[in-house]
Every structure is written in C-alpha cells, then in structure tokens.
Design an enzyme around this catalytic site. Structure first.
Site, PDB file in Angstrom:
ATOM      1  N   HIS A   1       2.252  11.724   5.596  1.00  9.65           N
ATOM      2  CA  HIS A   1       1.592  12.939   5.581  1.00  9.65           C
ATOM      3  C   HIS A   1       0.992  14.136   4.856  1.00  9.65           C
ATOM      4  O   HIS A   1       1.551  14.552   5.254  1.00  9.65           O
ATOM      5  CB  HIS A   1       2.719  12.998   7.508  1.00  9.65           C
TER       6      HIS A   1
ATOM      7  N   ASP B   1       7.487   9.486   4.120  1.00  9.63           N
ATOM      8  CA  ASP B   1       7.285  10.461   5.400  1.00  9.63           C
ATOM      9  C   ASP B   1       6.749  11.736   4.946  1.00  9.63           C
ATOM     10  O   ASP B   1       5.460  12.052   5.857  1.00  9.63           O
ATOM     11  CB  ASP B   1       8.526   9.868   6.475  1.00  9.63           C
TER      12      ASP B   1
ATOM     13  N   HIS C   1       3.677   3.761  14.043  1.00  9.19           N
ATOM     14  CA  HIS C   1       4.859   4.131  14.505  1.00  9.19           C
ATOM     15  C   HIS C   1       5.471   3.944  15.685  1.00  9.19           C
ATOM     16  O   HIS C   1       5.190   4.562  16.711  1.00  9.19           O
ATOM     17  CB  HIS C   1       4.331   5.856  14.817  1.00  9.19           C
TER      18      HIS C   1
ATOM     19  N   GLN D   1      -0.936  10.959  16.946  1.00 12.49           N
ATOM     20  CA  GLN D   1       0.483  12.279  17.236  1.00 12.49           C
ATOM     21  C   GLN D   1       0.853  12.323  18.539  1.00 12.49           C
ATOM     22  O   GLN D   1       2.215  12.248  18.799  1.00 12.49           O
ATOM     23  CB  GLN D   1       0.059  13.283  15.657  1.00 12.49           C
TER      24      GLN D   1
ATOM     25  N   HIS E   1       3.952   5.091   3.496  1.00 12.57           N
ATOM     26  CA  HIS E   1       3.932   6.077   4.467  1.00 12.57           C
ATOM     27  C   HIS E   1       4.334   8.072   4.025  1.00 12.57           C
ATOM     28  O   HIS E   1       5.461   8.057   3.890  1.00 12.57           O
ATOM     29  CB  HIS E   1       5.702   5.808   5.132  1.00 12.57           C
TER      30      HIS E   1
ATOM     31  N   GLU F   1      11.149   5.376  16.825  1.00 13.84           N
ATOM     32  CA  GLU F   1      11.058   6.312  16.483  1.00 13.84           C
ATOM     33  C   GLU F   1      11.791   6.947  17.234  1.00 13.84           C
ATOM     34  O   GLU F   1      11.941   8.473  17.430  1.00 13.84           O
ATOM     35  CB  GLU F   1      10.377   7.107  15.314  1.00 13.84           C
TER      36      GLU F   1
HETATM   37 FE   FE2 Z   1       5.337   9.280  10.011  1.00 19.32          FE
END
Ligand code: FE2
Length: 438
Positions: free
Chosen positions: A72, A322, A223, A165, A70, A226
């Site tokens: 980005h 991440d 996701h 996102q 994971h 979170e």
């Molecule tokens: Fe993430």
C-alpha cells in the site's frame, strides 16, 4: 542486438554490458550474461565479445528481480501520524488511516511513495503491485500514484489496484469512485467484502468488482477474508466468480487469513473449487502474524493463510510486504527476502525445498500473479532485468538475507550495494566474518 562489428575486428560482438561469473538458480556452473539494447542477448559459459561495461558477479546468485505483489504505497511512512495503532488490530489501523486521509496531498503521497520505491529498488524489487485507497471523493492518492507510476517507468513496473478500503456498497459513492479510478487508469479492481456491513453487502461488492473488471478489461485483486472469523468465506464467492467469468489467473485473493481457521471438511470442499478456479493467492506473513489473533485468548492463532497447503495443491501463491511504517505495520524496510523469511517461519516451510519455494513466491510465482511472465526471467530475449546477490543459493539467501550487490533494470544498474565487511578479533587473530557456510 546492436552490431558493432564494423568498428571492431570481424566476428567480435560488442555488448552494452557483460556480467561474468553469474550463478543462475539451480545451476552449479557459472555463466556470462551479455546485454544489448536493454535485453539479454546471450547466456554462455564463456562469452566471447567486449562490452562498454563489465560486472564481475564472482559466483553470486543471479535471479530475476524480486516482485512485490502486495503493498500500500499510499499509506507507507505514515506511522505515528496522526497517532500510532496501539491495539495492533486491523480495525484500529483502518481507523487511524481514516483520520490521516483528510490530510493527504499530491505532494505528500508522491514524496512518501517515491521514498518507499527507492527502498524497494535497493532491495532488488523492480515490479510492484500497489493498492491505493479510493474511498476519497477527490481520489488524491490515486491521482498521485498514477503520476508516480509514470515517473518510475520503465525502470520499475508498477501496477495500481483501485482498493475500496471502506467498502463499496457500505461507503457512500463507493462504486462510482471505483469506476472513476478505472477510468483514470488503475490496472486492477479491488474489494474488501469482509469489511462491508453485512455478508450480503460483501457478496454484492464482489459482483460489482467482477462486473467492472469485465467492462474495463482489468485484473482483480481482492482483500479477502482478512479476519480471524472462521465464518468469513468470501473466498468461495471470488473463486466461483472467477470460474463463471473465465477470468481465472487474472484474479487474485489477498490475505485470506480466515482460511487459517476453516475446518477440515470445508477446506477440502473449498480446495476442489480452487483447483477449478485457478486464481492466485497473495499472503502477507509479516503483517498478518502481527494483526491477527488479537481477539484470541491462548492459544493465539497465527492467522496467516495456508501458504504451504495451497502451494502443495498446485495453487499459485506469492508473498507481499503489505505495509511499511504505517497504521497496520510499524516496521519494515521493503525487503521481500525478509517477507519470505517470515513465511518460512509462520508456514513451517523449513525444509530445504520449501525454503527455496518461498524465494519463488517473491520471484516467478509473484510474476504469475502480476501476469508479467512473458517478459520476466533471466533468459535470452527477455528484458535484462535481474539482481546479483552475494549468496550461494536460495537457502543461503533466506538464511543470511544479504543486500543485492547489483540491481539491473533493462540493462542499467539502478542500485549498487558494497557488501558490509565485518572483522572479529579473538585470541590475537583478526578474521573476516560473513556468516557464510559451504
Ligand atoms: Fe493489504
């Protein structure tokens, strides 16, 4: 395996590469590894044969490559541009990223992602699952990362998750952009249900996500929850849909930090469902130990998902970095060993067996999350992709966090680090110090 016997004495096998004196996980005696045509051709106590290249592993731990499950890569290395995330919250991170997005260009994304991948390869990572924000009418970052995926293959196996996102129903054209990302070649579909405007929109976003995954035959990585809100329970929707659709292991729930705060009765019920759903979890302890708990007064929650409890219940858990130097996390070098080290601390996984398990969460368990198990592992017949690290076992690896001496992808050395040498002079005596203990 290529047969060179006609060039040499009968019976002598020539390999492209032989690694001598490798220490495989859990084995006390050392082995030699013969590589031919990019695959592991032999693993034996003392390998007969010659090779064009030979590496002396000197008893170093030899593991399959680390797996980043994971990251980005579209936002890496942007910290401070256009401004830093001063509050340290997930929400300010998203706001800063929204301000940066209009300035994305193909060249910008390719340059930053490529630099981060070089860091990852130096750290022994050869499999990367990256999320890419598709809430952009131009899909600039997605198109750039598709190019990067092509350019780093086959040395690095990259999977791209189309990640909305700013939401699917809550972002204008969100569902259409998600589908376009799949048409362009994203490997997995994402969602962010806890960020949608309402709970209903969150549930609807998951239905869209699963429907697209079925239509385009792609994996899912959500996701999920979170947030420190104990009422955020989209994980039950993800698990239920995985069960209903039969997608099971092709589904991954990332972050799930709200689970940290679920009450015992609900957690018990949820874990019954997780047993049936057989989905994967990805925890990101480096990031969530800093992002979560920001709205708490003391005691402040750690906000990391229940790594230890999930693992004990037989659920597949892997670990992700991440973010690296971006609006959500201003630190990092892309090291999965550092991630595992943080998991040990945040999850109270300090037992010897538990520490070894965190290494599996960045290797074999992560390979299961990425669905690459068939081609992953230090075994005869599999691709010759592995790392050689100056550590005696998994415990030593986590404690001292040495760099890989060699990173080998499909039989080729793609990264090499000369171990640092430190000497200390005390009482007139100079001695080497490497922090090792037998
Ligand atoms: Fe993430």
């Amino acid at each position: 395996m290529r047969d060179y016997s006609r060039f040499f004495e009968p019976g002598i096998i020539m390999y492209d590469l032989i690694v001598r004196g490798a220490r495989l996980s859990g084995q006390s005696s050392l082995v030699d590894i013969g590589v031919a045509d990019g695959r592991i051709a032999a693993i034996e106590a003392q390998l007969d044969g010659v090779a064009k290249e030979c590496i002396e592993a000197q008893g170093d731990l030899t593991l399959p490559p680390f797996v980043e499950s994971h990251i980005h890569l579209d936002s890496v290395l942007t910290a401070g541009d256009p401004r830093y995330n001063e509050s340290g919250t997930l929400f300010e991170g998203i706001q800063v990223w929204t301000e940066r997005k209009p300035f994305l260009t193909r060249e910008d994304v390719i340059a930053r992602a490529s630099e981060a991948i070089r860091w990852q390869v130096a750290n022994g990572i050869l499999h990367v699952r990256t999320h890419v924000d598709i809430c952009d009418p131009e899909l600039t970052a997605l198109r750039a990362l598709l190019e990067v995926r092509e350019s780093v293959a086959p040395a690095v196996n990259m999977q791209i998750v189309a990640f909305p996102q700013e939401g699917i129903p809550s972002y204008p054209g969100g569902a259409e952009l998600l589908e376009e990302a799949l048409r362009l070649g994203a490997d997995a579909v994402g969602a962010i249900p806890h960020y949608e405007h309402t709970r209903e929109a969150g549930v609807a976003s998951l239905h869209t996500c699963f429907s697209l995954a079925q239509s385009y035959d792609r994996m899912i990585d959500v996701h999920c929850d979170e947030i420190d809100d104990e009422q955020s329970r989209f994980i039950e929707v993800v698990a239920s849909l995985a069960l209903q659709t039969g997608l099971h292991q092709r589904v991954t729930a990332s972050h799930t930090t709200a689970m940290h705060s679920y009450n015992g009765a609900y957690t018990y019920k949820l874990f019954q469902l997780l047993q049936k759903a057989r989905i994967n979890f990805v925890a990101n302890p480096l990031i969530n130990i800093t992002l979560q708990g920001r709205f708490d007064h003391y005691p402040v929650r750690r906000g990391v998902t229940r790594i230890k409890e999930l693992w004990r219940e037989g659920v597949n858990v892997s670990l992700g970095h991440d973010d690296i130097l971006d609006p959500w996390y201003g630190l990092g070098t892309g090291s999965m060993v550092q991630v595992a080290h943080m998991a040990v601390h945040t999850s109270h996984m300090t037992g010897r067996a538990e520490i070894a398990e965190t290494v599996r969460m960045i290797t074999t368990r992560a390979a299961r999350t990425l669905q690459i198990e068939e081609t992953y592992g230090v075994e005869v017949g599999k691709p010759a992709s592995f790392v050689i690290i100056p550590a005696s076992d998994e415990f030593d690896l986590i404690r001292r966090q040495p760099m890989c001496r060699y990173v080998i992808s499909h039989g080729q050395v793609v990264a090499h680090t000369n171990p640092a040498r430190t000497t200390v002079t005390l009482g007139g005596r100079t001695e080497d110090v490497d922090f090792a203990r037998e």
